[in-house]
Design a protein around this motif. Structure first.
Motif, short mmCIF file in Angstrom:
data_model
loop_
_atom_site.label_atom_id
_atom_site.label_comp_id
_atom_site.label_asym_id
_atom_site.label_seq_id
_atom_site.Cartn_x
_atom_site.Cartn_y
_atom_site.Cartn_z
N ILE A 13 18.22 44.47 71.45
CA ILE A 13 17.93 43.21 72.13
C ILE A 13 17.53 43.53 73.56
N THR A 14 16.32 43.13 73.93
CA THR A 14 15.80 43.36 75.27
C THR A 14 15.81 42.04 76.03
N PHE A 15 16.31 42.09 77.27
CA PHE A 15 16.37 40.86 78.07
C PHE A 15 16.08 41.17 79.53
N THR A 52 17.79 46.95 77.47
CA THR A 52 17.89 46.85 76.02
C THR A 52 19.28 47.29 75.60
N ILE A 53 19.94 46.45 74.84
CA ILE A 53 21.26 46.80 74.30
C ILE A 53 21.13 46.99 72.80
N VAL A 54 22.03 47.78 72.25
CA VAL A 54 22.04 48.03 70.82
C VAL A 54 23.33 47.48 70.24
N LEU A 55 23.21 46.60 69.26
CA LEU A 55 24.37 46.08 68.53
C LEU A 55 24.36 46.78 67.18
N LEU A 66 37.95 49.49 71.15
CA LEU A 66 36.70 49.96 70.59
C LEU A 66 35.86 50.67 71.64
N LYS A 67 35.03 51.55 71.20
CA LYS A 67 34.12 52.25 72.09
C LYS A 67 32.73 52.17 71.49
N ALA A 68 31.78 51.62 72.21
CA ALA A 68 30.43 51.49 71.68
C ALA A 68 29.75 52.84 71.70
N VAL A 69 28.95 53.07 70.70
CA VAL A 69 28.14 54.28 70.66
C VAL A 69 26.78 53.89 71.19
N GLU A 70 26.36 54.54 72.25
CA GLU A 70 25.08 54.21 72.83
C GLU A 70 24.00 55.03 72.16
N LYS A 71 23.04 54.37 71.58
CA LYS A 71 21.93 55.05 70.95
C LYS A 71 20.67 54.35 71.38
N PRO A 72 19.65 55.04 71.71
CA PRO A 72 19.58 56.47 71.92
C PRO A 72 20.18 56.87 73.25
N VAL A 114 17.11 52.80 78.32
CA VAL A 114 16.43 51.56 78.02
C VAL A 114 15.27 51.92 77.10
N VAL A 115 15.19 51.26 75.97
CA VAL A 115 14.19 51.58 74.97
C VAL A 115 13.20 50.43 74.90
N SER A 116 11.94 50.73 75.04
CA SER A 116 10.91 49.72 74.90
C SER A 116 10.70 49.40 73.43
N LEU A 117 10.58 48.12 73.13
CA LEU A 117 10.32 47.75 71.74
C LEU A 117 8.97 48.27 71.29
#
Length: 161
Positions: free
Chosen positions: A40-42, A64-67, A136-142, A151-154
């Motif tokens: 999700i990019t905002f 950009t966040i990754v769920l 919980l610990k989020a895994v950040e990818k990439p 930050v990943v561009s769509l």
């Protein structure tokens, strides 16, 4: 050509944001089904976006966040969502109005929605949230080479025709 007084463009954007709202609401109730996950990019400077000063400094325009694997306290309202994620082992709470979202992508089924950039002239609201450390610990990818979030561009996921 006649002037569009109905503003179909706005109606379509609202309808597509409704798809995102419904999907996120379902995920908040039952979790991610199967292999589904979202990028999700905002716009971080959009009105109503709340994130820590640390994240705002790192991502002054867009984020950009990754769920996918681990997140917590996903709450969805008619106007936006809030979620807990971990960045470099630091828990953060983000509040994102749907109007600030530029796109959502589910690579498991190659589904993507893009939204027009919101027009906002207001000064971004900077809110520092103190979030207790969750289990919980989020895994950040990439991951970026320096070990931080990237930050990943769509655009990098689009299939060129």
């Amino acid at each position: 050509m006649a002037e569009d007084l109905i503003r179909y463009d706005i109606l379509v954007q609202d309808a597509l944001r409704g798809v995102m709202r419904k999907v996120l609401h379902e995920v908040s109730q039952t979790g991610l089904p199967g292999e589904h996950h979202f990028f999700i990019t905002f716009d971080t400077g959009a009105p109503g976006v709340r994130l820590s000063n640390r994240l705002r400094e790192r991502y002054p325009e867009q984020m950009t966040i990754v769920l996918q694997y681990q997140f917590w306290d996903l709450k969805v309202s008619d106007t936006g969502f809030e979620i807990g994620l971990s960045f470099n082992d630091i828990p953060e709470k983000l509040v994102v109005p749907f109007a600030a979202v530029r796109g959502i992508y589910d690579p498991s089924v190659n589904f993507e929605l893009e939204f027009d950039a919101p027009a906002h002239a207001e000064t971004p609201e900077t809110v520092v949230e103190e979030t207790p450390a969750p289990a919980l610990k989020a895994v950040e990818k990439p991951a970026a080479p320096d070990g931080g979030a990237q930050v990943v561009s769509l655009d990098s996921f689009r299939h060129k025709k």
